[in-house]
Design a protein around this motif. Structure first.
Motif, PDB file in Angstrom:
ATOM      1  N   SER A 200     -14.913  15.780 -17.745  1.00 32.07           N
ATOM      2  CA  SER A 200     -13.342  16.103 -18.003  1.00 32.07           C
ATOM      3  C   SER A 200     -13.673  17.816 -17.714  1.00 32.07           C
ATOM      4  CB  SER A 200     -13.577  15.677 -19.533  1.00 32.07           C
ATOM      5  OG  SER A 200     -12.191  16.122 -19.788  1.00 32.07           O
ATOM      6  N   ILE A 201     -12.048  18.207 -17.393  1.00 29.68           N
ATOM      7  CA  ILE A 201     -11.685  19.469 -16.487  1.00 29.68           C
ATOM      8  C   ILE A 201     -11.849  20.041 -17.988  1.00 29.68           C
ATOM      9  CG2 ILE A 201      -9.812  19.466 -16.640  1.00 29.68           C
ATOM     10  CD1 ILE A 201     -11.731  21.003 -13.814  1.00 29.68           C
ATOM     11  N   ARG A 202     -12.042  19.586 -18.844  1.00 30.40           N
ATOM     12  CA  ARG A 202     -11.949  20.323 -20.235  1.00 30.40           C
ATOM     13  C   ARG A 202     -12.982  19.811 -21.162  1.00 30.40           C
ATOM     14  NH1 ARG A 202      -6.916  18.662 -19.955  1.00 30.40           N
ATOM     15  NH2 ARG A 202      -4.888  20.332 -19.252  1.00 30.40           N
ATOM     16  N   GLY A 203     -13.761  20.375 -22.013  1.00 28.36           N
ATOM     17  CA  GLY A 203     -14.288  19.499 -22.881  1.00 28.36           C
ATOM     18  C   GLY A 203     -15.464  21.144 -23.293  1.00 28.36           C
ATOM     19  N   PRO A 204     -16.298  20.885 -22.474  1.00 32.04           N
ATOM     20  CA  PRO A 204     -16.643  19.890 -21.321  1.00 32.04           C
ATOM     21  C   PRO A 204     -16.783  18.357 -22.269  1.00 32.04           C
ATOM     22  CG  PRO A 204     -18.731  21.650 -22.273  1.00 32.04           C
ATOM     23  CD  PRO A 204     -17.706  21.817 -22.982  1.00 32.04           C
ATOM     24  N   GLU A 205     -17.005  17.974 -21.718  1.00 23.82           N
ATOM     25  CA  GLU A 205     -17.534  15.906 -21.607  1.00 23.82           C
ATOM     26  C   GLU A 205     -17.280  14.801 -20.086  1.00 23.82           C
ATOM     27  OE1 GLU A 205     -14.293  14.780 -24.486  1.00 23.82           O
ATOM     28  OE2 GLU A 205     -13.816  14.002 -22.787  1.00 23.82           O
ATOM     29  N   THR A 206     -18.723  14.618 -20.669  1.00 28.80           N
ATOM     30  CA  THR A 206     -18.847  14.069 -20.003  1.00 28.80           C
ATOM     31  C   THR A 206     -18.804  12.186 -20.151  1.00 28.80           C
ATOM     32  OG1 THR A 206     -20.882  13.447 -17.865  1.00 28.80           O
ATOM     33  CG2 THR A 206     -21.758  13.787 -19.412  1.00 28.80           C
ATOM     34  N   PHE A 207     -19.102  11.524 -18.813  1.00 28.09           N
ATOM     35  CA  PHE A 207     -19.516   9.637 -19.109  1.00 28.09           C
ATOM     36  C   PHE A 207     -20.684   9.282 -19.055  1.00 28.09           C
ATOM     37  CE2 PHE A 207     -15.308  10.918 -17.975  1.00 28.09           C
ATOM     38  CZ  PHE A 207     -14.533  11.045 -19.064  1.00 28.09           C
ATOM     39  N   LEU A 231     -27.849  11.377 -25.240  1.00 31.22           N
ATOM     40  CA  LEU A 231     -26.447  12.021 -26.250  1.00 31.22           C
ATOM     41  C   LEU A 231     -25.991  11.299 -27.154  1.00 31.22           C
ATOM     42  CD1 LEU A 231     -25.687  15.583 -24.766  1.00 31.22           C
ATOM     43  CD2 LEU A 231     -27.216  15.423 -26.028  1.00 31.22           C
ATOM     44  N   ALA A 232     -25.751   9.922 -26.655  1.00 32.59           N
ATOM     45  CA  ALA A 232     -24.264   8.663 -26.643  1.00 32.59           C
ATOM     46  C   ALA A 232     -24.910   8.439 -28.324  1.00 32.59           C
ATOM     47  CB  ALA A 232     -24.565   7.894 -25.880  1.00 32.59           C
ATOM     48  N   VAL A 233     -24.540   8.125 -29.086  1.00 28.37           N
ATOM     49  CA  VAL A 233     -23.990   7.672 -29.846  1.00 28.37           C
ATOM     50  C   VAL A 233     -23.648   5.871 -29.621  1.00 28.37           C
ATOM     51  CG1 VAL A 233     -23.865   7.746 -32.557  1.00 28.37           C
ATOM     52  CG2 VAL A 233     -23.774  10.225 -30.998  1.00 28.37           C
ATOM     53  N   GLY A 234     -24.594   5.455 -30.555  1.00 28.81           N
ATOM     54  CA  GLY A 234     -24.440   3.660 -30.109  1.00 28.81           C
ATOM     55  C   GLY A 234     -23.675   3.613 -29.003  1.00 28.81           C
ATOM     56  N   ARG A 235     -22.548   3.169 -28.749  1.00 32.17           N
ATOM     57  CA  ARG A 235     -22.384   2.649 -27.858  1.00 32.17           C
ATOM     58  C   ARG A 235     -21.236   3.545 -26.866  1.00 32.17           C
ATOM     59  NH1 ARG A 235     -25.082  -1.206 -24.633  1.00 32.17           N
ATOM     60  NH2 ARG A 235     -22.755  -1.178 -23.530  1.00 32.17           N
ATOM     61  N   SER A 236     -21.411   4.629 -27.309  1.00 33.15           N
ATOM     62  CA  SER A 236     -20.245   5.538 -27.227  1.00 33.15           C
ATOM     63  C   SER A 236     -20.405   5.650 -25.574  1.00 33.15           C
ATOM     64  CB  SER A 236     -20.443   7.361 -27.510  1.00 33.15           C
ATOM     65  OG  SER A 236     -19.699   7.724 -27.107  1.00 33.15           O
ATOM     66  N   PHE A 237     -18.837   5.300 -24.843  1.00 35.59           N
ATOM     67  CA  PHE A 237     -18.901   5.430 -23.459  1.00 35.59           C
ATOM     68  C   PHE A 237     -18.716   7.545 -22.723  1.00 35.59           C
ATOM     69  CE2 PHE A 237     -14.760   5.476 -24.839  1.00 35.59           C
ATOM     70  CZ  PHE A 237     -14.203   6.244 -23.757  1.00 35.59           C
ATOM     71  N   TYR A 238     -18.652   8.312 -23.543  1.00 33.53           N
ATOM     72  CA  TYR A 238     -19.138   9.354 -23.341  1.00 33.53           C
ATOM     73  C   TYR A 238     -19.439  10.205 -24.577  1.00 33.53           C
ATOM     74  CZ  TYR A 238     -14.998  10.524 -26.461  1.00 33.53           C
ATOM     75  OH  TYR A 238     -14.682  10.949 -28.035  1.00 33.53           O
ATOM     76  N   VAL A 239     -19.801  11.156 -24.182  1.00 34.16           N
ATOM     77  CA  VAL A 239     -20.750  12.623 -24.951  1.00 34.16           C
ATOM     78  C   VAL A 239     -19.985  13.684 -24.749  1.00 34.16           C
ATOM     79  CG1 VAL A 239     -22.591  10.981 -24.744  1.00 34.16           C
ATOM     80  CG2 VAL A 239     -22.239  13.296 -22.832  1.00 34.16           C
ATOM     81  N   PRO A 248     -26.979  18.369 -19.397  1.00 29.97           N
ATOM     82  CA  PRO A 248     -27.454  17.342 -19.152  1.00 29.97           C
ATOM     83  C   PRO A 248     -26.547  17.273 -17.636  1.00 29.97           C
ATOM     84  CG  PRO A 248     -27.124  17.815 -21.437  1.00 29.97           C
ATOM     85  CD  PRO A 248     -27.104  19.041 -20.937  1.00 29.97           C
ATOM     86  N   ILE A 249     -25.464  17.642 -17.690  1.00 26.10           N
ATOM     87  CA  ILE A 249     -24.757  17.865 -16.040  1.00 26.10           C
ATOM     88  C   ILE A 249     -25.551  18.757 -15.136  1.00 26.10           C
ATOM     89  CG2 ILE A 249     -23.028  17.341 -17.696  1.00 26.10           C
ATOM     90  CD1 ILE A 249     -21.528  19.536 -17.103  1.00 26.10           C
ATOM     91  N   ASP A 250     -26.549  19.051 -15.259  1.00 28.67           N
ATOM     92  CA  ASP A 250     -27.041  20.080 -14.273  1.00 28.67           C
ATOM     93  C   ASP A 250     -27.495  18.966 -13.463  1.00 28.67           C
ATOM     94  OD1 ASP A 250     -27.856  22.684 -12.795  1.00 28.67           O
ATOM     95  OD2 ASP A 250     -30.493  22.230 -13.924  1.00 28.67           O
ATOM     96  N   THR A 251     -26.535  18.213 -12.581  1.00 30.82           N
ATOM     97  CA  THR A 251     -26.782  17.306 -11.597  1.00 30.82           C
ATOM     98  C   THR A 251     -27.096  18.141  -9.796  1.00 30.82           C
ATOM     99  OG1 THR A 251     -24.636  16.583 -12.384  1.00 30.82           O
ATOM    100  CG2 THR A 251     -26.040  15.767 -12.958  1.00 30.82           C
ATOM    101  N   GLU A 252     -26.716  16.902  -8.839  1.00 29.73           N
ATOM    102  CA  GLU A 252     -26.610  17.320  -7.491  1.00 29.73           C
ATOM    103  C   GLU A 252     -25.072  17.550  -6.963  1.00 29.73           C
ATOM    104  OE1 GLU A 252     -31.282  16.005  -6.131  1.00 29.73           O
ATOM    105  OE2 GLU A 252     -30.078  15.107  -7.543  1.00 29.73           O
TER     106      GLU A 252
END
Length: 331
Positions: A200-207, A231-239, A248-252
């Motif tokens: 998300s552009i806000r937050g930050p949060e990711t899926f 980082l997910a709690v239970g069946r959460s679809f975002y963190v 966690p979002i240090d991705t290519e």
């Protein structure tokens, strides 16, 4: 007289044959039902082919329309279309004007629509709501073992196709789209070695990897980092992420949703410029329409998402950032 009798017999014979065919066709249709759908709250029996369908999933109308079903009522999620659908669904909806249901599940308004099927596989309905809705019409809640909003588009298409007697159409949709994804993967074998997230552009949060947006990237060959799922709690679809720890979002590859004007609001954080995707220029800024198409991930929106995002990914991944090779930062 004999000629008349002969013609009459011929007509009667034809009528008998037609009646037999119609009865056989009717019997074949009747034999197709009832349909039994297993789900998290037990099972639902659909006794006859549904005609009046209400979709209370936030994205369910797209699935119904893809199968040729025009809902008499649908659940509004977001957007500016007064009919509650996005541009990719407008043609399939045509001139129909469904009742748009906003906010929480409104049992009275749903009952007033006299549905013979209520689709709610992406609705977050509670068991109590399911029990009450089932008194109104056969109801389809989320699948067993999953979260409220993580049923794959293939499963939603397959279940709705089965429940409405449209298995062939559902299979054709699934086969076509999976073939498109397979073709993209085959054309980009280098993507299979890369991690990618949508954030998300806000937050930050990711899926997380179970979210429909992350599944879209997985279908293209990318991988969701284990650090996100951890980082997910239970069946959460975002963190939610801390601006002080963006690892966690240090991705290519980073895809920012609803990002028409550039960087996320936390771009001023000291760690932001050090993210790999930022240093290499491997960021995609998805506008509102593309973000919505990815968030719906429906049989109608996926074509738009593929045609819009794949060229952007090709463009940014072909980019070699001078600042990255020099170990510096992007401006």
């Amino acid at each position: 007289m004999s000629n008349y009798s002969g013609r009459r017999m011929q007509v009667l014979s034809i009528l008998i044959v037609l009646s037999t065919l119609l009865l056989a066709a009717g019997s074949a249709c009747a034999e197709d039902f009832p349909r039994i759908v297993e789900h998290r709250y037990g099972s639902t029996v659909v006794t006859a082919k549904p005609v009046r369908v209400v979709t209370i999933s936030y994205i369910g109308h797209d699935f119904a329309l893809a199968l040729g079903i025009k809902p008499v009522g649908l659940r509004y999620w977001y957007g500016n279309n007064p009919k509650g659908v996005w541009p990719w669904a407008e043609k399939a909806l045509g001139d129909e004007v469904p009742v748009v249901l906003s906010g929480q599940v409104d049992l009275e308004r749903i009952a007033a629509l006299h549905p013979d099927l209520i689709e709610g596989m992406w609705s977050g309905m509670t068991e109590a709501e399911y029990r009450f809705l089932s008194r109104i019409a056969p109801t389809l809640p989320p699948a067993a073992g999953g979260g409220d909003y993580d049923m794959p588009w293939q499963e939603m298409t397959r279940v709705l196709g089965y429940a409405t007697g449209r298995e062939t159409a559902a299979k054709e949709i699934i086969d076509r789209l999976e073939g498109t994804f397979a073709a993209v993967r085959a054309a980009h074998p280098d993507w299979h070695t890369k991690t990618a997230v949508m954030a998300s552009i806000r937050g930050p949060e990711t899926f997380t990897s179970r979210d429909v947006r992350s599944r879209f990237l997985t279908a293209l060959g990318f991988r969701t980092p284990d650090a996100v799922d951890a980082l997910a709690v239970g069946r959460s679809f975002y963190v939610r992420l801390s601006p002080e720890d963006l690892t966690p979002i240090d991705t290519e590859v980073l895809i920012w949703l609803n990002s028409e004007k550039g960087r996320p609001e936390f771009a001023s954080q000291p760690l932001y410029p050090f993210l790999r995707a930022v240093r290499t220029g491997h960021e995609v800024h998805a506008d509102v329409l593309l973000s919505a198409a990815l968030s719906h991930s429906s049989p109608l929106s996926l074509d738009y998402a593929l045609s819009s995002l794949v060229p952007e990914l090709e463009k940014v991944l072909a980019r070699t950032s001078p600042s990255a090779s020099a170990g510096g930062q992007n401006p």
